[in-house]
Design a protein around this motif. Structure first.
Motif, short mmCIF file in Angstrom:
data_model
loop_
_atom_site.label_atom_id
_atom_site.label_comp_id
_atom_site.label_asym_id
_atom_site.label_seq_id
_atom_site.Cartn_x
_atom_site.Cartn_y
_atom_site.Cartn_z
N PRO A 161 7.30 -3.02 -3.44
CA PRO A 161 7.93 -2.09 -2.48
C PRO A 161 7.21 -0.75 -2.28
O PRO A 161 7.06 -0.33 -1.13
CB PRO A 161 9.34 -1.89 -3.07
N PRO A 162 6.69 -0.06 -3.33
CA PRO A 162 6.02 1.22 -3.08
C PRO A 162 4.79 1.08 -2.17
O PRO A 162 4.42 2.03 -1.49
CB PRO A 162 5.61 1.71 -4.47
N TYR A 163 4.15 -0.09 -2.20
CA TYR A 163 2.93 -0.27 -1.42
C TYR A 163 3.19 -0.94 -0.07
O TYR A 163 2.32 -0.99 0.79
CB TYR A 163 1.89 -1.06 -2.23
N GLN A 164 4.42 -1.47 0.07
CA GLN A 164 4.79 -2.13 1.33
C GLN A 164 4.68 -1.15 2.50
O GLN A 164 4.15 -1.45 3.56
CB GLN A 164 6.22 -2.64 1.21
N SER A 165 5.17 0.09 2.24
CA SER A 165 5.17 1.11 3.30
C SER A 165 3.75 1.50 3.70
O SER A 165 3.48 1.83 4.86
CB SER A 165 5.94 2.35 2.85
N VAL A 206 -8.30 -13.31 -6.61
CA VAL A 206 -8.67 -14.51 -5.84
C VAL A 206 -8.63 -14.27 -4.33
O VAL A 206 -8.83 -15.20 -3.55
CB VAL A 206 -7.77 -15.72 -6.21
N CYS A 207 -8.37 -13.03 -3.90
CA CYS A 207 -8.28 -12.74 -2.46
C CYS A 207 -9.65 -12.86 -1.79
O CYS A 207 -10.66 -12.42 -2.34
CB CYS A 207 -7.74 -11.32 -2.21
N ARG A 257 -3.34 -7.81 1.71
CA ARG A 257 -2.11 -7.25 2.29
C ARG A 257 -0.88 -8.04 1.83
O ARG A 257 0.13 -7.46 1.44
CB ARG A 257 -2.24 -7.29 3.81
N SER A 258 -0.97 -9.37 1.86
CA SER A 258 0.19 -10.18 1.48
C SER A 258 0.54 -10.00 0.00
O SER A 258 1.71 -10.05 -0.39
CB SER A 258 -0.03 -11.66 1.80
N VAL A 259 -0.48 -9.76 -0.86
CA VAL A 259 -0.22 -9.48 -2.28
C VAL A 259 0.50 -8.14 -2.41
O VAL A 259 1.51 -8.02 -3.11
CB VAL A 259 -1.55 -9.46 -3.09
#
Length: 351
Positions: free
Chosen positions: A272-276, A257-258, A265-267
């Protein structure tokens, strides 16, 4: 089976694992890349590469050199190494190695079909195909008018045949349908490869699950970003996501739905692995996303070599060598076009 590989792995896989670890030691280092980035001409690049494992493949090339020649010869080295490993392999490693090439087959099919749609010469298209993804009847792809013909005339005898079950429609081939076909095929391929690795069990299943899950998640993000602003519906988008990975299933529901890159980005920042990866990007920016994903992938591939008695090292080596070829293509293009200031923009250091 996990933990007992050491007892039996070396009977069939020991020699080839030693070979692939030897190949890995020939990958270019950070100092090699720093030297390549200082080169002023393509001849300088050739001279530096002559001291590496690429030397024999480039030594007889006449001047003036072209970027395509460098990439072609470096790819030839990868193909030679792959063929050597495949001829030495026994089951199930030989099947595992064949799975590695299916992605290139899909890309080649899409390249030929798209090129034919735009009335390009078939011979010219065949020269652009990746040598690891070639198959006997690839040239006849040009005659297909829709998905059904593509399957019936050509692909029914290739390893891609099982992946076409979701693609067979009578719709004419256009750019949108071809892109949907590519992503549907990739989804089926990744899921099949994932199941095969799970069946192998042990360290292979553990390491390959992580690498393939990352690949599936990256494709989900790219599909989402590329389909923003197109006529692809949310349901169609969701159907193109692989049914495994860290984002499956809840992340997929949110990605479907983005409406813009900041929502994506907010999803992703919830994982955590994709936050960086996304923390390296400024808001609204997606140009550097590919490089950030490649850097994360390289880290995971290098970790595969930390364990022994598994097939993940073969996949990791092939991917690292492909990344190296992408690096050299970028450096060569920057040098050839006199854009030295941009040379570090897309280079992903492997070690």
């Amino acid at each position: 089976m996990y933990g007992f590989e050491a007892m039996t792995f070396n009977i069939h896989g020991g020699y080839l694992e030693a070979i692939v670890r030897g190949y890995r030691s020939g990958l270019l280092t950070a100092s090699d890349y720093n030297n390549l980035c200082q080169c002023e001409t393509l001849e300088d690049i050739k001279m530096h590469l002559s001291a590496t494992e690429y030397g024999p493949f480039l030594q007889n090339e006449p001047s003036p050199l072209h970027t395509t020649t460098i990439v072609e010869k470096c790819t030839l080295k990868l193909v030679d190494e792959y063929k050597h490993m495949l001829t030495q392999a026994t089951e199930p490693l030989s099947t595992f190695l064949e799975y590695i090439t299916y992605g290139h087959m899909i890309d080649n099919v899409v390249l030929i079909v798209t090129g034919t749609l735009h009335e390009r010469d078939v011979q010219e298209l065949l020269e652009k195909c990746h040598p690891l993804g070639m198959f006997d009847s690839i040239a006849t792809l040009a005659v297909a008018q829709n998905m059904r013909e593509l399957y019936r005339l050509v692909l029914v005898d290739t390893p891609l045949a099982p992946y076409f079950s979701e693609c067979i429609t009578s719709e004419d081939l256009d750019d949108m349908n071809i892109e949907i076909m590519r992503n549907t095929l990739y989804k089926a391929y990744l899921e099949d490869f994932y199941r095969f690795c799970q069946k192998l069990g042990g360290a292979t299943a553990e390491i390959m699950s992580d690498i393939l899950a990352f690949e599936a998640d990256r494709r989900a993000v790219n599909i989402t970003i590329n389909s923003i602003g197109t006529e692809l519906t949310r349901d169609d988008r969701r159907k193109l996501y692989s049914n495994f990975g860290l984002l499956y299933p809840y992340g997929h529901e949110e990605l479907a739905v983005c409406e813009d890159i900041d929502q994506v980005r907010s999803v992703m920042e919830k994982y955590p692995p994709y936050q960086s990866i996304f923390s390296k990007l400024s808001y609204g920016e997606s140009q550097m996303l590919d490089k950030a994903f490649y850097e994360e992938e390289v880290k995971r591939l290098c970790l595969a070599f930390e364990q022994q008695f598994h097939y993940g090292v073969f996949f990791a080596y092939m991917r690292l060598r492909e990344q190296e070829i992408r690096n050299m293509m970028w450096i060569s293009e920057c040098v050839a076009q006199n854009q030295k200031s941009r040379v570090h923009d897309s280079v992903v250091f492997i070690f």
